[in-house]
Write an enzyme that holds these catalytic residues in place. Structure first.
Site, PDB file in Angstrom:
ATOM      1  N   PHE B   8      -0.346  -5.607 -20.735  1.00 19.32           N
ATOM      2  CA  PHE B   8       0.562  -6.253 -21.686  1.00 19.32           C
ATOM      3  C   PHE B   8       1.358  -5.199 -22.446  1.00 19.32           C
ATOM      4  O   PHE B   8       1.385  -5.149 -23.662  1.00 19.32           O
ATOM      5  CB  PHE B   8      -0.229  -7.172 -22.624  1.00 19.32           C
ATOM      6  CG  PHE B   8       0.589  -8.310 -23.164  1.00 19.32           C
ATOM      7  CD1 PHE B   8       1.286  -9.165 -22.307  1.00 19.32           C
ATOM      8  CD2 PHE B   8       0.672  -8.545 -24.533  1.00 19.32           C
ATOM      9  CE1 PHE B   8       2.037 -10.221 -22.810  1.00 19.32           C
ATOM     10  CE2 PHE B   8       1.424  -9.595 -25.050  1.00 19.32           C
ATOM     11  CZ  PHE B   8       2.112 -10.444 -24.181  1.00 19.32           C
ATOM     12  N   THR B  96      -0.123  -3.387 -14.883  1.00 17.60           N
ATOM     13  CA  THR B  96      -0.810  -2.260 -15.524  1.00 17.60           C
ATOM     14  C   THR B  96      -0.063  -0.969 -15.164  1.00 17.60           C
ATOM     15  O   THR B  96       0.831  -0.985 -14.311  1.00 17.60           O
ATOM     16  CB  THR B  96      -2.281  -2.172 -15.062  1.00 17.60           C
ATOM     17  OG1 THR B  96      -2.304  -1.936 -13.657  1.00 17.60           O
ATOM     18  CG2 THR B  96      -3.053  -3.450 -15.388  1.00 17.60           C
ATOM     19  N   VAL B 152      10.988  -1.695  -7.370  1.00 22.28           N
ATOM     20  CA  VAL B 152      12.100  -0.821  -6.985  1.00 22.28           C
ATOM     21  C   VAL B 152      13.333  -1.198  -7.792  1.00 22.28           C
ATOM     22  O   VAL B 152      13.836  -2.319  -7.691  1.00 22.28           O
ATOM     23  CB  VAL B 152      12.444  -0.941  -5.483  1.00 22.28           C
ATOM     24  CG1 VAL B 152      13.585   0.004  -5.118  1.00 22.28           C
ATOM     25  CG2 VAL B 152      11.229  -0.664  -4.624  1.00 22.28           C
ATOM     26  N   GLY B 154      13.807  -1.891 -10.930  1.00 16.28           N
ATOM     27  CA  GLY B 154      13.706  -2.810 -12.066  1.00 16.28           C
ATOM     28  C   GLY B 154      14.455  -4.103 -11.834  1.00 16.28           C
ATOM     29  O   GLY B 154      14.116  -4.888 -10.950  1.00 16.28           O
ATOM     30  N   GLY B 207      13.514   8.782 -26.379  1.00 14.22           N
ATOM     31  CA  GLY B 207      12.586   7.851 -25.733  1.00 14.22           C
ATOM     32  C   GLY B 207      12.997   7.463 -24.326  1.00 14.22           C
ATOM     33  O   GLY B 207      12.431   6.554 -23.722  1.00 14.22           O
ATOM     34  N   GLU B 210       9.817  10.467 -20.700  1.00 11.32           N
ATOM     35  CA  GLU B 210       8.465  10.408 -21.240  1.00 11.32           C
ATOM     36  C   GLU B 210       8.055  11.786 -21.772  1.00 11.32           C
ATOM     37  O   GLU B 210       8.648  12.800 -21.410  1.00 11.32           O
ATOM     38  CB  GLU B 210       7.485  10.001 -20.142  1.00 11.32           C
ATOM     39  CG  GLU B 210       7.970   8.803 -19.375  1.00 11.32           C
ATOM     40  CD  GLU B 210       6.899   7.773 -19.163  1.00 11.32           C
ATOM     41  OE1 GLU B 210       5.748   8.019 -19.564  1.00 11.32           O
ATOM     42  OE2 GLU B 210       7.225   6.720 -18.608  1.00 11.32           O
ATOM     43  N   ASP B 221       8.618   9.552  -8.847  1.00 12.83           N
ATOM     44  CA  ASP B 221       8.868   8.132  -9.086  1.00 12.83           C
ATOM     45  C   ASP B 221       9.871   7.587  -8.051  1.00 12.83           C
ATOM     46  O   ASP B 221       9.654   6.533  -7.451  1.00 12.83           O
ATOM     47  CB  ASP B 221       9.416   7.958 -10.518  1.00 12.83           C
ATOM     48  CG  ASP B 221       9.856   6.539 -10.800  1.00 12.83           C
ATOM     49  OD1 ASP B 221       8.979   5.671 -10.916  1.00 12.83           O
ATOM     50  OD2 ASP B 221      11.069   6.286 -10.865  1.00 12.83           O
ATOM     51  N   LYS B 225       9.463   4.715  -4.739  1.00  7.64           N
ATOM     52  CA  LYS B 225      10.377   3.615  -4.432  1.00  7.64           C
ATOM     53  C   LYS B 225      10.907   3.723  -3.007  1.00  7.64           C
ATOM     54  O   LYS B 225      11.110   2.711  -2.327  1.00  7.64           O
ATOM     55  CB  LYS B 225      11.511   3.589  -5.452  1.00  7.64           C
ATOM     56  CG  LYS B 225      10.980   3.209  -6.839  1.00  7.64           C
ATOM     57  CD  LYS B 225      11.941   3.538  -7.948  1.00  7.64           C
ATOM     58  CE  LYS B 225      11.341   3.166  -9.307  1.00  7.64           C
ATOM     59  NZ  LYS B 225      12.065   3.792 -10.413  1.00  7.64           N
ATOM     60  N   GLY B 317      13.441  -1.371 -18.436  1.00  5.25           N
ATOM     61  CA  GLY B 317      13.642  -2.204 -19.616  1.00  5.25           C
ATOM     62  C   GLY B 317      12.707  -3.393 -19.537  1.00  5.25           C
ATOM     63  O   GLY B 317      12.413  -3.873 -18.442  1.00  5.25           O
TER      64      GLY B 317
END
Ligand SMILES: NC(=O)c1ccc[n+]([C@@H]2O[C@H](COP(=O)([O-])OP(=O)(O)OC[C@H]3O[C@@H](n4cnc5c(N)ncnc54)[C@H](OP(=O)(O)O)[C@@H]3O)[C@@H](O)[C@H]2O)c1
Lengths: 162, 337
Positions: B8, B96, B152, B154, B207, B210, B221, B225, B317
């Site tokens: 969450f 998660t 992939v 978002g 922000g 990271e 990352d 994908k 996002g």
């Protein structure tokens, strides 16, 4: 008028028809086709010599149609067609002997370094060079692979075109 | 449709938010009534068989940081696997954190749900990048739906675009800008002539990057994908270790300014085809569809019939990513009803 073409065609069934289709469809007259299956390239393609005849307008349309089908046109009337490849190398360009880098690239099959730009940095390993390389049509993949290999040998980051 | 949400954080909360926002829309348009019957985070779970209140879930998490403190229906110390065992549900939404060493805990969550005959939607790249084929086989064996559009790009539709909208086309290759953080850094470096280190630091302060930027800036990352695209769209049974990866940490302002002189930009590009799986900095033309700025993602599918198809969208996002998860939920709902 008449065009003598050399095309680079994958040696798989149906490919030759694929090449001839736009010629017939657009109304060019096919004068000769020489399909040399015994001179296969490393890439598994065979050069096909085709002579076509027709109005200039029709022949130009045929050339456009071939290109839009991603068929490589290697030669037109005996003139070898070239393509330009741009690459950027990052690293200690000078220390790793720029002249040697260029001459190693020039030794690759059909390759010529046509233009070169250099940007030095206070931190030598941040320097960069951009090269415009000319190679025969259809060689792009091979050339890019070789630039990567050379870059790895000299510890450069290689930034190729998409 | 009874939904369990595991995780969450940004995405999990985004899903609660979009379900709350779109209640009437989903009901009127699809006769879909999504009920969140359980939510887990590391504090425990909130469970209610007749449906939890989305706004109260968000408020509880916001105020306390712990979903187990949900009034009356909060269960501290209840872990995700227990919840999956105890509760009646139709669809697991696994959100998660991504782990690229063993894909856990998501891999176990997903496998368990599928073995129990439940449909699964996830945005988690870890298990997909490490064991795509096992998961896909498990879904087939148990006759369940397994969808992962959000993993992939978002919000940018790419997997469902390839499978459904372009159903008649064979896809020959895929390439794209698949990481927003690196695209932001490279765009800023190109616009401002700043150094990599300085730009990374600013992106961290804002922000966008990271605190530990390793997976983004070293291309891991994006490589995850590429693995998902290669498996899902090109049917290549590959994993993360098959991808050649070079990140952006060696890109200098000198190289960017040289490229700009020729009308070129440096972008981190992932590429998947039957003879190449690669993530590396590449040159793209200014003014081309790949010259996107900021955190945007872009991808091109090379097809046999439709030639090139290019999409651009937000790669991350909370609500944006949840939009892709909601699309997957709706498409499962349509299949099932
Ligand atoms: N953020 C994006 O825009 C975006 C976009 C595309 C894909 N994704 C992917 O979507 C997933 C979720 O991303 P996110 O940004 O929402 O991450 P996040 O903000 O870090 O949230 C992760 C959530 O998972 C919970 N969690 C950790 N271990 C758990 C466990 N064993 N059982 C149950 N819950 C557990 C955390 O609990 P606590 O709250 O108690 O710490 C947290 O609520 C990741 O795999 C990410 O790669 C994210």
């Amino acid at each position: 008028m008449r065009f003598n073409l050399v095309l680079d065609v994958p040696d798989v069934p149906g490919q030759l028809l694929e090449v001839l289709e736009p010629m017939g469809r657009l109304g060019a007259n096919i004068v000769a086709v020489i399909h040399q299956r015994d001179v296969k390239t490393e890439r598994g393609t065979v050069p096909v010599h085709i002579t076509i005849e027709g109005d200039k307008e029709i022949l130009d349309k045929v050339m456009d149609a071939l290109e839009s089908k991603d068929i490589n046109i290697l030669e037109v009337d005996g003139v070898i067609r070239k393509e330009q490849i741009t690459t950027v190398l990052v690293g200690d360009i000078v220390e790793e002997d720029l002249q040697d880098t260029v001459s190693k690239l020039n030794k690759l099959n059909t390759v010529k370094v046509a233009d070169l730009d250099l940007k030095m940095s206070d931190e030598p390993r941040n320097s960069a060079t951009m090269m415009v390389i000319e190679a025969d049509f259809g060689q792009r993949k091979e050339v890019l692979k070789n630039i990567k290999k050379l870059g790895a040998q000299k510890g450069f980051l290689v930034i190729n075109e998409v | 449709m009874k939904i369990v949400i595991l995780g969450f954080g940004a995405v999990g909360q985004g899903i609660a938010r979009v379900i709350s926002m779109k209640k009437d829309y989903l009901k009127n348009r699809y006769e879909l009534n999504p009920q969140i019957v359980a939510v887990c985070d590391r504090s425990g779970a909130a469970i209610c068989e007749t449906g939890l209140d989305e706004e109260l879930l968000l408020q509880t998490k916001n105020d306390t940081g712990k979903i187990a403190l949900y009034p009356d229906y909060g269960f501290p110390d209840r872990d995700s696997l227990q919840v999956l065992d105890e509760i009646e549900y139709d669809c697991l939404v696994e959100v998660t954190p991504t782990d690229i060493d063993d894909g856990e805990p998501a891999r176990t969550h997903i496998m368990k749900a599928m073995e129990d005959g439940k449909d699964v939607v996830t945005s988690n790249k870890g298990p997909l990048a490490l064991s795509f084929q096992d998961l896909a086989d498990c879904a087939i064996k148990n006759n369940v739906e397994f969808k992962f559009e959000a993993s992939v790009g978002g919000a940018m539709p790419i997997l469902n675009l390839a499978h459904e909208t372009l159903a008649g086309c064979s896809i020959k290759s895929v390439y794209g800008i698949l990481n927003g953080t690196t695209n932001y850094i490279l765009s800023r470096m190109a616009n401002e002539g700043s150094s990599y280190e300085q730009t990374l630091k600013e992106a961290q302060e804002m922000g966008i990057a990271e605190t530990d930027p390793y997976q983004d800036v070293e291309g891991i990352d994006a490589a995850c994908k590429i693995v998902i695209l290669a498996n899902s769209v090109l049917n290549l049974p590959v994993t993360l270790k098959d991808v050649k990866v070079e990140g952006i940490s060696k890109i200098t302002s000198e190289s960017i300014s040289l490229a700009k002189k020729e009308g070129l930009l440096i972008k981190l590009i992932g590429e998947a085809s039957s003879d190449d799986l690669e993530v590396s900095p590449r040159l793209v033309r200014q003014g081309s569809p790949f010259a996107v700025e900021g955190t945007l993602n872009v991808a091109t599918l090379k097809t046999d019939l439709a030639d090139d198809i290019t999409v651009v969208g937000k790669g991350a996002g909370s609500v944006e990513t949840a939009s892709a998860i909601l699309s997957d939920i709706v498409s499962i709902w349509k299949m099932r009803s």
